[in-house]
Design a protein around this motif. Structure first.
Motif, PDB file in Angstrom:
ATOM      1  N   PRO A 107       0.833  -1.206   0.000  1.00  0.00           N
ATOM      2  CA  PRO A 107       0.000   0.000   0.000  1.00  0.00           C
ATOM      3  C   PRO A 107       0.870   1.259   0.000  1.00  0.00           C
ATOM      4  O   PRO A 107       2.045   1.216   0.362  1.00  0.00           O
ATOM      5  CB  PRO A 107      -0.787  -0.107   1.312  1.00  0.00           C
ATOM      6  N   GLN A 108       0.272   2.367  -0.388  1.00  0.00           N
ATOM      7  CA  GLN A 108       0.982   3.641  -0.299  1.00  0.00           C
ATOM      8  C   GLN A 108       1.341   3.921   1.156  1.00  0.00           C
ATOM      9  O   GLN A 108       0.540   3.706   2.069  1.00  0.00           O
ATOM     10  CB  GLN A 108       0.073   4.767  -0.826  1.00  0.00           C
ATOM     11  N   ALA A 109       2.569   4.368   1.389  1.00  0.00           N
ATOM     12  CA  ALA A 109       3.006   4.682   2.744  1.00  0.00           C
ATOM     13  C   ALA A 109       2.199   5.862   3.288  1.00  0.00           C
ATOM     14  O   ALA A 109       2.013   6.874   2.607  1.00  0.00           O
ATOM     15  CB  ALA A 109       4.495   5.009   2.757  1.00  0.00           C
ATOM     16  N   GLN A 110       1.760   5.747   4.524  1.00  0.00           N
ATOM     17  CA  GLN A 110       0.870   6.730   5.131  1.00  0.00           C
ATOM     18  C   GLN A 110       1.453   8.149   5.115  1.00  0.00           C
ATOM     19  O   GLN A 110       0.730   9.122   4.905  1.00  0.00           O
ATOM     20  CB  GLN A 110       0.565   6.314   6.574  1.00  0.00           C
ATOM     21  N   GLU A 114       2.929  13.609   3.056  1.00  0.00           N
ATOM     22  CA  GLU A 114       3.301  14.681   3.985  1.00  0.00           C
ATOM     23  C   GLU A 114       4.806  14.952   3.932  1.00  0.00           C
ATOM     24  O   GLU A 114       5.234  16.120   4.005  1.00  0.00           O
ATOM     25  CB  GLU A 114       2.879  14.341   5.409  1.00  0.00           C
ATOM     26  N   VAL A 115       5.605  13.898   3.808  1.00  0.00           N
ATOM     27  CA  VAL A 115       7.050  14.085   3.710  1.00  0.00           C
ATOM     28  C   VAL A 115       7.392  14.881   2.452  1.00  0.00           C
ATOM     29  O   VAL A 115       8.213  15.808   2.484  1.00  0.00           O
ATOM     30  CB  VAL A 115       7.786  12.729   3.717  1.00  0.00           C
ATOM     31  N   ALA A 116       6.751  14.539   1.334  1.00  0.00           N
ATOM     32  CA  ALA A 116       6.973  15.295   0.094  1.00  0.00           C
ATOM     33  C   ALA A 116       6.590  16.766   0.271  1.00  0.00           C
ATOM     34  O   ALA A 116       7.305  17.673  -0.171  1.00  0.00           O
ATOM     35  CB  ALA A 116       6.188  14.676  -1.054  1.00  0.00           C
ATOM     36  N   SER A 117       5.470  17.012   0.940  1.00  0.00           N
ATOM     37  CA  SER A 117       5.022  18.386   1.164  1.00  0.00           C
ATOM     38  C   SER A 117       5.996  19.149   2.050  1.00  0.00           C
ATOM     39  O   SER A 117       6.270  20.340   1.815  1.00  0.00           O
ATOM     40  CB  SER A 117       3.629  18.380   1.802  1.00  0.00           C
ATOM     41  N   LEU A 317       8.685   2.738   7.317  1.00  0.00           N
ATOM     42  CA  LEU A 317       9.524   3.102   8.459  1.00  0.00           C
ATOM     43  C   LEU A 317      10.392   4.318   8.130  1.00  0.00           C
ATOM     44  O   LEU A 317      10.542   5.237   8.947  1.00  0.00           O
ATOM     45  CB  LEU A 317      10.395   1.914   8.866  1.00  0.00           C
ATOM     46  N   THR A 318      10.933   4.344   6.918  1.00  0.00           N
ATOM     47  CA  THR A 318      11.726   5.497   6.493  1.00  0.00           C
ATOM     48  C   THR A 318      10.871   6.752   6.403  1.00  0.00           C
ATOM     49  O   THR A 318      11.297   7.843   6.793  1.00  0.00           O
ATOM     50  CB  THR A 318      12.396   5.226   5.140  1.00  0.00           C
ATOM     51  N   MET A 319       9.662   6.606   5.870  1.00  0.00           N
ATOM     52  CA  MET A 319       8.782   7.776   5.772  1.00  0.00           C
ATOM     53  C   MET A 319       8.430   8.315   7.160  1.00  0.00           C
ATOM     54  O   MET A 319       8.316   9.523   7.367  1.00  0.00           O
ATOM     55  CB  MET A 319       7.510   7.412   5.017  1.00  0.00           C
TER      56      MET A 319
END
Length: 438
Positions: A107-110, A114-117, A317-319
């Motif tokens: 699945p897409q990481a939760q 937000e990290v990209a933003s 986990l990285t995200m």
């Protein structure tokens, strides 16, 4: 080498091997099965018995502990990753919370969006894409540039480091000279060559300040390079794997006042876990997914696409750790980097004053809180002496201070540097016998 120098180095060698016997035994035990370039870095006959990585057992803040129970003040700091030290509480909390929820590959990481933003907000880039390492991010950035320009040749500069991808690994036999044009960094002749060969160039990639030459900070050259590449329509790529989020909240682009077309980030933003980030202008990043579009209308992602895949890209986990790191930086504001860099520069100046006062053949070159001990002479003995005194230095010797280094830590570093310089460069100072471990 004079007899007193030989005796001093022999005493240092014996002391260091005694102190780190567990790490040496570990290297010997696993050498046959584990192929590891770090295990032979810098090997030469005079230091053969000392060439083995220190094996870490635990770490916290600015300190690490090895298999023998030795405590070190770490000035390698995860090769530049650990801007806020080993395992700060905000990273620990983020990891524990995510581990409780699981690592849902598929699945897409939760937290990916937000990290990209957050990256966009802090650096000003338009779009962001995630990869696993800095080298992988560089590979993707070059692919985006080639897809955009429809030619292959990449301009790099002597002494720059962009990972181990064949087209930019200029110091290795695997280097692909057909696809790469290597020029002299900071020299106006490089601009003339780029202008003359513009039609065959897909991109120009730079380390804004080269990690191998921290004294060279060619701001005016980079600004002229930016003006030229804009005029010629050639993408300019900033490799900010080391400088991103470290020299300035907005990275080297903000420090220089120059906007790149594509920037690659890593290290600091991962909060201790591996990450690669490709970010920049939408016209280049749109090749990852075809560009922006909307639900509920006739729009589609119609842009040209290049291959962009990876099982562990956006690892949950990285995200989670990246989100925690970026939120910490956002909350602290630019003063985090400003204060650290100012503190580091004042400290480095004190050490250089000491070297100058005693006419020792070594100096510190630095960029913000990143630094190296440099000399025209072989300083292996000096480096091993620092290790023996209790400073952790990795084989590449590219070093960093972090926000976790206390005033007591800086005082200890200064003490180790002074003692090691005296023992290395003064013939009247003798090495002590082998040190006992803590």
């Amino acid at each position: 080498m004079r007899n007193d120098k030989i005796e001093n180095f022999k005493a240092l060698s014996d002391a260091y091997q005694t102190k780190t016997s567990g790490s040496k035994a570990h290297a010997a035990c696993y050498r046959r099965v584990m192929a590891d370039s770090r295990a032979t870095a810098g090997i030469r006959p005079s230091t053969k018995e000392l060439v083995y990585p220190i094996v870490g057992e635990r770490a916290k803040g600015a300190h690490i502990y090895d298999l023998d129970g030795n405590r070190y003040v770490d000035i390698s700091m995860g090769f530049g990753v650990l801007l806020c030290g080993h395992y700060p509480d905000f990273i620990k909390d983020a990891m524990c919370e995510q581990l409780e929820q699981g690592i849902q590959l598929g699945p897409q990481a939760q937290w990916a969006g937000e990290v990209a933003s957050l990256i966009s907000e802090l650096t000003g880039v338009e779009r962001v894409s995630f990869y696993n390492t800095g080298t992988e991010a560089v590979m993707m950035a070059l692919r985006l540039a080639r897809g955009y320009r429809r030619v292959k040749k990449i301009v790099t500069f002597e002494n720059s480091y962009h990972g181990h991808y064949d087209d930019v690994a200029t110091v290795y036999p695997i280097f692909n000279r057909d696809n790469t044009l290597e020029l002299k960094y900071g020299k106006l002749e490089a601009l003339e060559i780029i202008s003359a060969r513009a039609d065959e160039i897909a991109a120009v990639i730079i380390e804004p300040v080269q990690s191998s030459n921290l004294a060279l900070k060619p701001k005016q050259f980079v600004r002229e390079l930016r003006a030229l590449t804009t005029k010629l329509g050639i993408p300019l790529i900033f490799d900010e794997i080391l400088s991103g989020f470290r020299i300035h909240q907005g990275g080297a682009q903000a420090w220089l006042g120059v906007e790149a077309d594509i920037a690659v980030y890593g290290k600091v933003v991962g909060g201790g876990l591996p990450i690669g980030v490709v970010a920049g202008k939408a016209e280049f990043l749109d090749q990852v997914d075809g560009g922006d579009w909307s639900f509920g209308d006739s729009s589609l992602p119609l842009g040209n696409r290049v291959m962009s895949v990876g099982t562990f890209n956006k690892n949950p986990l990285t995200m989670a750790t990246a989100r925690a790191m970026l939120l910490h930086l956002k909350e602290a504001g630019p003063s985090l980097q400003e204060q650290l860099n100012k503190r580091a520069q004042e400290f480095f100046s004190k050490l250089n004053d000491f070297f100058d006062e005693h006419d020792y053949p070594v100096r510190i070159e630095s960029f913000g809180a990143q630094f190296k001990f440099v000399s025209k002479k072989n300083i292996d003995q000096f480096i091993y002496c620092l290790l023996n005194e209790g400073l952790y230095i990795w084989e590449n010797r590219n070093l960093f201070l972090s926000t976790a280094h206390s005033e007591e830590d800086l005082a200890f570093i200064q003490q180790c540097v002074i003692a090691s310089a005296n023992k290395t460069f003064r013939s009247d100072v003798k090495m002590p016998p082998a040190l006992e471990t803590e």
